[in-house]
Structure formats: structure tokens, C-alpha cells
Design a protein around this motif. Structure first.
Motif, PDB file in Angstrom:
ATOM      1  N   GLU A   1       5.736  -8.423   1.712  1.00 26.19           N
ATOM      2  CA  GLU A   1       5.215  -7.831   0.524  1.00 26.19           C
ATOM      3  C   GLU A   1       6.375  -7.325  -0.406  1.00 26.19           C
ATOM      4  O   GLU A   1       6.289  -7.631  -1.819  1.00 26.19           O
ATOM      5  CB  GLU A   1       4.388  -6.670   0.949  1.00 26.19           C
ATOM      6  CG  GLU A   1       3.537  -6.168  -0.394  1.00 26.19           C
ATOM      7  CD  GLU A   1       2.711  -4.831  -0.098  1.00 26.19           C
ATOM      8  OE1 GLU A   1       2.354  -4.551   1.256  1.00 26.19           O
ATOM      9  OE2 GLU A   1       2.301  -4.232  -0.931  1.00 26.19           O
ATOM     10  N   ASP A   2       7.367  -6.937   0.308  1.00 23.28           N
ATOM     11  CA  ASP A   2       8.971  -6.498  -0.364  1.00 23.28           C
ATOM     12  C   ASP A   2       9.274  -7.890  -1.254  1.00 23.28           C
ATOM     13  O   ASP A   2       9.555  -7.754  -2.244  1.00 23.28           O
ATOM     14  CB  ASP A   2       9.606  -5.840   0.449  1.00 23.28           C
ATOM     15  CG  ASP A   2       9.584  -4.647   1.095  1.00 23.28           C
ATOM     16  OD1 ASP A   2       9.267  -3.725   0.224  1.00 23.28           O
ATOM     17  OD2 ASP A   2       8.913  -4.653   2.215  1.00 23.28           O
TER      18      ASP A   2
ATOM     19  N   PRO B   1       7.380  -9.402   9.456  1.00 22.47           N
ATOM     20  CA  PRO B   1       6.311  -9.847   8.564  1.00 22.47           C
ATOM     21  C   PRO B   1       6.013  -8.674   7.625  1.00 22.47           C
ATOM     22  O   PRO B   1       5.670  -9.072   6.427  1.00 22.47           O
ATOM     23  CB  PRO B   1       5.017  -9.696   9.481  1.00 22.47           C
ATOM     24  CG  PRO B   1       5.681 -10.311  10.788  1.00 22.47           C
ATOM     25  CD  PRO B   1       6.918  -9.467  10.819  1.00 22.47           C
ATOM     26  N   GLU B   2       6.358  -7.464   7.923  1.00 21.73           N
ATOM     27  CA  GLU B   2       6.152  -6.387   6.923  1.00 21.73           C
ATOM     28  C   GLU B   2       6.984  -6.538   5.722  1.00 21.73           C
ATOM     29  O   GLU B   2       6.415  -6.008   4.601  1.00 21.73           O
ATOM     30  CB  GLU B   2       6.297  -4.994   7.673  1.00 21.73           C
ATOM     31  CG  GLU B   2       5.499  -4.377   8.538  1.00 21.73           C
ATOM     32  CD  GLU B   2       5.523  -5.341  10.120  1.00 21.73           C
ATOM     33  OE1 GLU B   2       4.448  -5.477  10.458  1.00 21.73           O
ATOM     34  OE2 GLU B   2       6.738  -5.584  10.366  1.00 21.73           O
ATOM     35  N   LEU B   3       8.184  -7.304   5.731  1.00 22.17           N
ATOM     36  CA  LEU B   3       9.017  -7.308   4.679  1.00 22.17           C
ATOM     37  C   LEU B   3       8.283  -8.271   3.705  1.00 22.17           C
ATOM     38  O   LEU B   3       8.498  -8.644   2.436  1.00 22.17           O
ATOM     39  CB  LEU B   3      10.450  -7.864   4.973  1.00 22.17           C
ATOM     40  CG  LEU B   3      11.006  -6.781   5.488  1.00 22.17           C
ATOM     41  CD1 LEU B   3      12.468  -7.426   6.499  1.00 22.17           C
ATOM     42  CD2 LEU B   3      11.570  -5.775   4.929  1.00 22.17           C
TER      43      LEU B   3
ATOM     44  N   LEU C   1      -0.223 -14.948   1.894  1.00 23.16           N
ATOM     45  CA  LEU C   1      -0.611 -13.479   1.989  1.00 23.16           C
ATOM     46  C   LEU C   1      -0.794 -12.819   0.440  1.00 23.16           C
ATOM     47  O   LEU C   1      -1.866 -12.139   0.218  1.00 23.16           O
ATOM     48  CB  LEU C   1      -0.017 -12.557   2.941  1.00 23.16           C
ATOM     49  CG  LEU C   1      -0.421 -12.755   4.555  1.00 23.16           C
ATOM     50  CD1 LEU C   1       0.151 -11.624   5.455  1.00 23.16           C
ATOM     51  CD2 LEU C   1      -1.790 -12.645   4.732  1.00 23.16           C
ATOM     52  N   TYR C   2       0.232 -12.944  -0.279  1.00 23.53           N
ATOM     53  CA  TYR C   2       0.341 -12.068  -1.542  1.00 23.53           C
ATOM     54  C   TYR C   2       0.343 -13.162  -2.725  1.00 23.53           C
ATOM     55  O   TYR C   2       0.508 -12.677  -3.942  1.00 23.53           O
ATOM     56  CB  TYR C   2       1.430 -11.112  -1.367  1.00 23.53           C
ATOM     57  CG  TYR C   2       1.381 -10.320  -0.327  1.00 23.53           C
ATOM     58  CD1 TYR C   2       0.374  -9.384  -0.005  1.00 23.53           C
ATOM     59  CD2 TYR C   2       2.354 -10.339   0.916  1.00 23.53           C
ATOM     60  CE1 TYR C   2       0.222  -8.521   1.046  1.00 23.53           C
ATOM     61  CE2 TYR C   2       2.215  -9.889   2.021  1.00 23.53           C
ATOM     62  CZ  TYR C   2       1.138  -8.482   2.153  1.00 23.53           C
ATOM     63  OH  TYR C   2       1.173  -7.894   3.309  1.00 23.53           O
TER      64      TYR C   2
ATOM     65  N   LEU D   1       5.027 -16.347   4.310  1.00 24.78           N
ATOM     66  CA  LEU D   1       4.022 -15.280   4.709  1.00 24.78           C
ATOM     67  C   LEU D   1       3.821 -14.626   3.157  1.00 24.78           C
ATOM     68  O   LEU D   1       2.581 -14.480   2.703  1.00 24.78           O
ATOM     69  CB  LEU D   1       4.723 -14.225   5.456  1.00 24.78           C
ATOM     70  CG  LEU D   1       4.503 -14.453   7.072  1.00 24.78           C
ATOM     71  CD1 LEU D   1       5.293 -13.423   7.901  1.00 24.78           C
ATOM     72  CD2 LEU D   1       3.178 -14.641   7.523  1.00 24.78           C
TER      73      LEU D   1
ATOM     74  N   MET E   1       0.738  -1.105   0.110  1.00 21.61           N
ATOM     75  CA  MET E   1       0.077   0.049  -0.080  1.00 21.61           C
ATOM     76  C   MET E   1       1.042   1.324   0.144  1.00 21.61           C
ATOM     77  O   MET E   1       0.404   2.218  -0.347  1.00 21.61           O
ATOM     78  CB  MET E   1      -1.026  -0.012   1.176  1.00 21.61           C
ATOM     79  CG  MET E   1      -0.184   0.218   2.557  1.00 21.61           C
ATOM     80  SD  MET E   1      -1.332   0.001   3.902  1.00 21.61           S
ATOM     81  CE  MET E   1      -1.967   1.609   3.818  1.00 21.61           C
TER      82      MET E   1
ATOM     83  N   ARG F   1       7.061  -8.791  -4.107  1.00 22.07           N
ATOM     84  CA  ARG F   1       7.086  -8.096  -5.311  1.00 22.07           C
ATOM     85  C   ARG F   1       8.577  -8.363  -6.086  1.00 22.07           C
ATOM     86  O   ARG F   1       8.590  -8.013  -7.377  1.00 22.07           O
ATOM     87  CB  ARG F   1       7.099  -6.790  -5.086  1.00 22.07           C
ATOM     88  CG  ARG F   1       5.742  -6.175  -4.791  1.00 22.07           C
ATOM     89  CD  ARG F   1       5.849  -4.436  -4.962  1.00 22.07           C
ATOM     90  NE  ARG F   1       6.917  -3.831  -4.423  1.00 22.07           N
ATOM     91  CZ  ARG F   1       6.946  -3.437  -3.183  1.00 22.07           C
ATOM     92  NH1 ARG F   1       5.960  -3.544  -2.569  1.00 22.07           N
ATOM     93  NH2 ARG F   1       8.136  -2.827  -2.305  1.00 22.07           N
TER      94      ARG F   1
END
Lengths: 479, 157
Positions: free
Chosen positions: B57-58, B53-55, B111-112, B107, B1, B61
Motif C-alpha cells: 500500500e505504501d 506484503p504490508e508495504l 490489490l490497489y 501486489l 487504513m 501511494r
């Protein structure tokens, strides 16, 4: 978690899914009833002494190292204290940028607390299998919820990184303001993320409101008692996280203190220590110790303000008050208020960024040592944060005193632990569900013990059940 | 986001560790070196205290990912490359504070919808005491490790 049983004492050690190291001791009477319960912070706190002799200009960056969870909060409060010693104030844009970073900090920390730490209990239930009652359990069974939590935390962290150059321990906030102005492209990037962040918070809020009747029992007995509340309030009675004055109200809204300037904080807050914890207990001086018990943080902030000051958050606050009453007292409502405050942060970030003055190049005032004492107060995610420094004429710190939110909630956390223990501990044997409930009442406050001392590794938790003769009856601990 | 979905996919390097614990921070130092290396202009380089965990999404991608971490189980200044296949990883546990490379991959997948090939560069260390400098053998290895990471990122295996 490990369990230890001895004849007279029950111990939970360590407490999990909070920030820092602690244990709980539960003492039993002759009939096996709970007579007392204590939340012990077992880390030594030494930061205030470490600061002595340091040049005061170093303090913001030094204080930011206290905690990896909310370094920005300490950075802001510390910088404000040094501003006071320099007898100066940041230019308007510098103050707004500090405010912006503080809101980003609160947003990301609230997302961590609600989505990562507390929602596994709320979604799976307090008696659910601990093997799935964690973040990865959410990922598997409630992926959208997990994604929303991760995305919100990431948004707040990314904002801090964009503003300060890095996510953790940014050195952008300095005495007098900030080191560099905001660039238009950074403003635009942060603004572009606001609608998505609001959508994710709204989704969680909507779910919480429709689900909250599930927790009626917990609401009744989890830290549900009358206390005072303390927080910063703006001149017009709206929420304030950076400036404003202190307001303390009683459990029914009676004003105890109002319009207390940060420099006068000592007139309303007293500090006490107990031999069984390294965490200080603060109290409202007018009411004495320990009768001056009060709470800070999102529940307190929403109770002390007249309104939030942003449209969506004001709607949610009005709805909450219609559901729970004007001054809800249960600590379980920290969860609800935390979500409303997260929504407020998103809206307020947008408001600040849409102010044309935010791009001004004047972001820092320069001054030397003009006073020997300074106080900085701001709202951290967990509650009001106060930094108080005394310096010599060369600007070397002679004395530093930090009053952190978790210390201000210490008396209430102890009373909450006792209330839950008295509700659920009926014998000399602990169950995992009981342990989780005792932990979860503490989690409502989202305590950050790392402010007291640095935690190494996973947050441990320790509960002891103590019999009338002082013998340890039972003990539970996370590995 | 926080980044447009149109952000082009590119190789990701995450160097992580505690830079205040001497050699534990070697991954962080490698990331810092890459961040100013013109040869890494097409890479996304992150220096982190630990994997969180925030990584995920990186990671999702990225076209490929190279993680750089310290290990106490190898001679100081040596390094080995472990190629982690996403399909072979089990989820394991994940906390809000830190997760393993395997958990991060899981993850990203869960998640993605996917994760790229991931290599872990495990660097042998000598000392985890307080301090912000690397021991000589580990410091001397940073340059060659940077070169190797660039090769790995370019492989796109």
C-alpha cells in the motif's frame, strides 16, 4: 516440498507456513497403520543461558530480540518480570500503554496467522493445487480477503510503530513502564483506524461462520480431544491479556486452578523434556506428565473466561458457544476464536484510548534492585507467556526461564498430529493432501518456534513415516 | 487504513536488510541516514528488515519508489540502479515474511490498482557475518548512495 521414501519411515521435513523449523515423524505398524506421530522442533534453544550474567535492566530489550513475530509479547512479559524484581509497578498510564501495545501485537499476529497462513487452506481447500494455495493466490482470487488481512496486520504494526518508534523490536516498553507518554495526535490516529479494522474483522468473521460447515470433518479429527485449558482472567472473569491471574479448567469447565498469581505459576505448571525435540513440554502439575496436557492461546482464552468484556466480542462469543458448546475442544476452532479475539482487540484498543488518563505524562516508575526474583506473565498471541528471572544483589541475571505458548501447546500439537495421521495415512505412501492436513493441524496452533531459537529464512517442515522396525518408509519436506 | 486517504502522494524510499548482519544492512543504514537528512524532508523513508506484503500500500501511494538493498554479486561499495517497470514484472510467490521487489509491485497493482515507477539500488557488499557495523568500503559508500537516491527520487521518471 520434497518427498523421500524408505521402507519403514515417513518424514515431513520441513513444516511450512508456521514460524520456525520442525519436522514430523509418523511411525507405522505391521499392517501399515499409524502407531505414533511426533512433532519435532529441530532448532536448538539457548536463549535462557545467553541471559545469564546480563544486567537485568537489559532483559526486556534482549528478550524482544528472541522473535521477530512477537517481540512485543516478550518485551511485555520481560518488563513485568523486572518490575517484580524492582518491587514496583508502572503508573496507571504506563500500564495502559503497555496493554495497548500488547493488544496491537496480538491483533497483527492474529491477522498474519488467519489471513496469510491459514486462509489459503480454508478458501481454496486442503487438496487444492499448492501452486495457488498461498498469499498471492488469495490476491488473485480473493483480493478483498487479502486486502483485509494486509490492512489489519498493517494497522497493528503501524500502531506498534507509532507507540514504540518502530514496528519490530521497539524499545519503548521498559522496566517500570514505558519511555514516553502518548501524544494526542497519535491517540487520534490510532482511534481513526478502529472502525475500519472492526469492519474488516467482521467481514472475515461473517464469512467464516457461513463457511464453517465445510470443515465439519476437519473439526472432528483435528486435535479434537479433551484437554485442560489455561489463560489469564481478570477479577471479574473477563478476558485479560496483560494482568490478571491464571485459571486452568478441565475439558468440561471444571476449575483446576484459579486465581493463581503469576509469581506462583510454578505451582500449577510443570516442565518436561523429551529426547526427540528441543521444545519443552509443559503440563499442569496437579495432573502430572503427560496427563496434565493443556492448551493455551485464543481457544483456551475464550474457554477460560466467563465473557470477553467488550460488546461485539461478547456477542460473537455467545454465538460461538451456542454453535459449538460452552467449551469447544477441537483445535480447528483456534481459527474461529482467533477472529473473535481480533475483534476484541479492536474494541479494547478503542476503550483504552478513550480513557482520558491515557495521555498522562506519568508513565514510568524508577527503582533499583529490591528483590532477587521476579516473574512476568502476559498473554501473547499464541498463549500465555511466562518470564522468570533470578538475579544477584547487583542485578545480574543468575537464572532465566521462559515458558512460551508453543511449548505449552506441545503435548496437544503432538496428539493432534497423531490424530490427523491416523485419520489420513493409510498406506506407506504420502500424498500432498495428507501432508497439508498434517501441517494444517499444527497451523491451527500458530506455533512460533522462533521463540525457541531464531529461524533463518522460510519456515521449513519435515514429515517422516517410520515402519515398525524403525526404518524410514517415506519422507516429505519443503525445499 | 492507518493513514488518511488524503495523505499527499510523494516519493518513497525503502532501505532494507538485516542490520545485525553487517553489510546486509546497508539499505537499512541508507534509510537511517535519509531519515535525518533535511534534503529528504519531502520523501517518505522506511527502514525495514525485509520487504513484506504490508508495504504494497505504501508503494501504491508513492509517486516514485527507490528500494535500496545489498547484493553479494558486485564489488563492495559499488552500486547499480535497476529500473523495474511494473508492466514487466510477473507476480511470483509471496510469503507473509518477505517478498521480492517484483512481487511487491505486483501486489500493489493487483490489490490497489497500480504501482509507481520503481528503482532498485543494489549495493555491492563484502561481509554478511554477525555484527552491526558496515565494512569500510560499504560504509564509505553510504553518503554517495544517499545523494544518488535523492537524485532518483527527485527525477520522477
Amino acid at each position: 516440498m520434497t518427498t523421500k521414501t524408505t521402507p519403514n519411515q515417513l518424514i515431513i521435513d520441513p513444516v511450512t507456513r508456521i514460524e520456525g523449523h520442525s519436522k514430523i515423524t509418523i511411525t507405522l505398524g505391521e499392517q501399515g497403520e499409524v502407531t505414533d506421530a511426533r512433532f519435532h522442533v529441530t532448532q536448538f534453544r539457548g536463549f535462557e543461558r545467553m541471559c545469564e550474567g546480563r544486567p537485568v535492566h537489559e532483559m526486556p530489550s534482549l528478550m524482544a530480540r528472541i522473535c521477530g513475530i512477537c517481540p512485543v509479547s516478550h518485551l511485555v512479559a520481560s518488563a513485568k518480570a523486572v518490575d517484580a524484581i524492582m518491587a514496583t509497578a508502572p503508573p496507571p498510564a504506563g500500564a495502559r500503554l503497555r496493554r495497548l501495545m500488547n493488544l496491537a501485537q496480538i491483533l497483527q499476529s492474529h491477522a498474519l496467522s488467519f489471513f496469510h497462513l491459514s486462509s489459503p487452506d480454508l478458501l481454496f481447500g486442503f487438496d487444492a493445487d499448492p501452486a495457488k494455495r498461498h498469499l498471492y493466490g488469495l490476491v488473485q482470487e480473493f483480493p478483498q480477503f487479502a486486502k483485509d488481512g494486509i490492512a489489519l496486520r498493517r494497522y497493528g504494526q503501524h500502531m506498534i510503530e507509532l507507540l514504540g518508534g518502530k514496528r519490530i523490536h521497539p524499545a519503548w516498553v521498559v522496566p517500570g513502564g514505558v519511555t514516553s507518554p502518548l501524544r494526542a495526535e497519535v491517540r487520534d490516529e490510532i482511534l481513526a483506524g478502529v472502525p475500519d479494522a472492526i469492519e474488516r474483522v467482521r467481514r472475515a468473521l461473517d464469512w467464516y461462520k457461513q463457511a464453517m460447515s465445510r470443515w465439519n470433518e476437519e473439526t472432528e479429527v483435528w486435535g479434537n480431544f479433551p484437554t485442560a485449558f489455561l489463560g489469564l482472567v481478570s477479577e471479574d472473569g473477563t478476558a485479560e491479556h496483560y494482568d490478571g491471574t491464571l485459571r486452568a479448567i478441565g475439558p468440561a469447565g471444571t476449575i483446576i486452578h484459579d486465581e493463581i498469581a503469576p509469581t506462583d505459576f510454578a505451582n500449577c505448571v510443570g516442565e518436561a523434556v523429551e529426547p526427540w525435540s528441543y521444545l519443552k513440554s509443559t503440563y499442569l502439575a496437579k495432573l502430572g506428565y503427560p496427563d496434565g496436557i493443556y492448551r493455551v492461546g485464543p481457544l483456551a482464552r475464550l474457554n477460560v473466561v466467563d465473557r470477553m468484556g467488550t460488546p461485539r466480542a461478547d456477542e460473537e462469543l455467545a454465538e460461538m458457544r451456542s454453535r459449538l458448546g460452552r467449551w469447544p475442544s477441537s483445535s480447528f476452532h483456534f481459527h474461529y476464536t482467533r477472529l473473535i479475539e481480533t475483534l476484541y482487540c479492536c474494541e479494547r484498543i478503542e476503550q483504552i484510548l478513550r480513557d482520558p488518563g491515557i495521555l498522562s505524562g506519568r508513565v514510568r516508575s524508577q527503582a533499583g534492585i529490591n528483590r532477587n526474583e521476579g516473574v512476568g506473565v502476559s498473554e501473547a498471541p499464541r498463549g500465555t507467556l511466562m518470564h522468570h528471572y533470578v538475579v544477584d544483589d547487583d542485578g545480574l541475571v543468575q537464572r532465566a526461564n521462559l515458558i512460551i505458548a508453543t511449548g505449552q501447546n506441545n503435548l496437544a500439537m503432538n496428539r493432534g498430529v497423531k490424530q490427523v495421521a491416523q485419520q489420513y495415512v493409510k498406506s506407506d505412501k504420502l500424498t500432498e493432501g495428507m501432508l497439508n492436513r498434517v501441517e494444517a493441524v499444527i497451523r491451527c496452533y500458530d506455533p512460533c518456534l522462533s521463540c525457541s531459537t531464531h529461524a533463518v529464512g522460510q519456515m521449513p517442515f519435515h514429515i517422516q513415516l517410520v515402519g515398525p522396525s524403525g526404518t524410514v518408509l517415506d519422507e516429505l519436506a519443503t525445499p | 487504513m492507518t493513514e488518511p486517504t488524503s495523505t499527499p502522494r510523494r516519493p518513497l524510499v525503502i532501505g532494507y536488510g538485516n542490520s545485525l548482519r553487517r553489510d546486509d544492512g546497508v539499505g537499512w543504514h541508507v534509510a537511517q541516514a535519509l531519515a535525518v537528512d533535511p534534503r529528504a524532508a519531502d520523501l517518505e523513508v522506511l527502514a525495514a528488515h525485509q520487504l513484506t506484503p504490508e508495504l504494497a500500500e505504501d508503494l501504491h501511494r508513492a509517486t516514485v519508489a527507490v528500494l535500496v538493498d545489498a547484493t553479494p554479486d558486485a564489488p563492495p561499495g559499488s552500486w547499480q540502479v535497476l529500473r523495474l517497470s511494473p508492466a514487466a514484472q510477473s507476480p511470483g510467490g509471496a510469503s507473509s515474511h518477505a517478498c521480492t521487489p517484483q512481487t511487491l509491485i505486483a501486489l500493489a497493482r493487483q490489490l490497489y490498482g497500480g504501482a509507481p515507477p520503481v528503482a532498485l539500488v543494489a549495493v555491492g557488499t563484502a561481509c554478511f557475518d554477525d555484527g552491526d557495523t558496515l565494512t569500510p568500503a560499504v560504509a564509505a559508500a553510504v553518503g554517495p548512495i544517499v545523494d544518488h537516491v535523492l537524485e532518483l527520487a527527485a527525477e520522477g521518471w
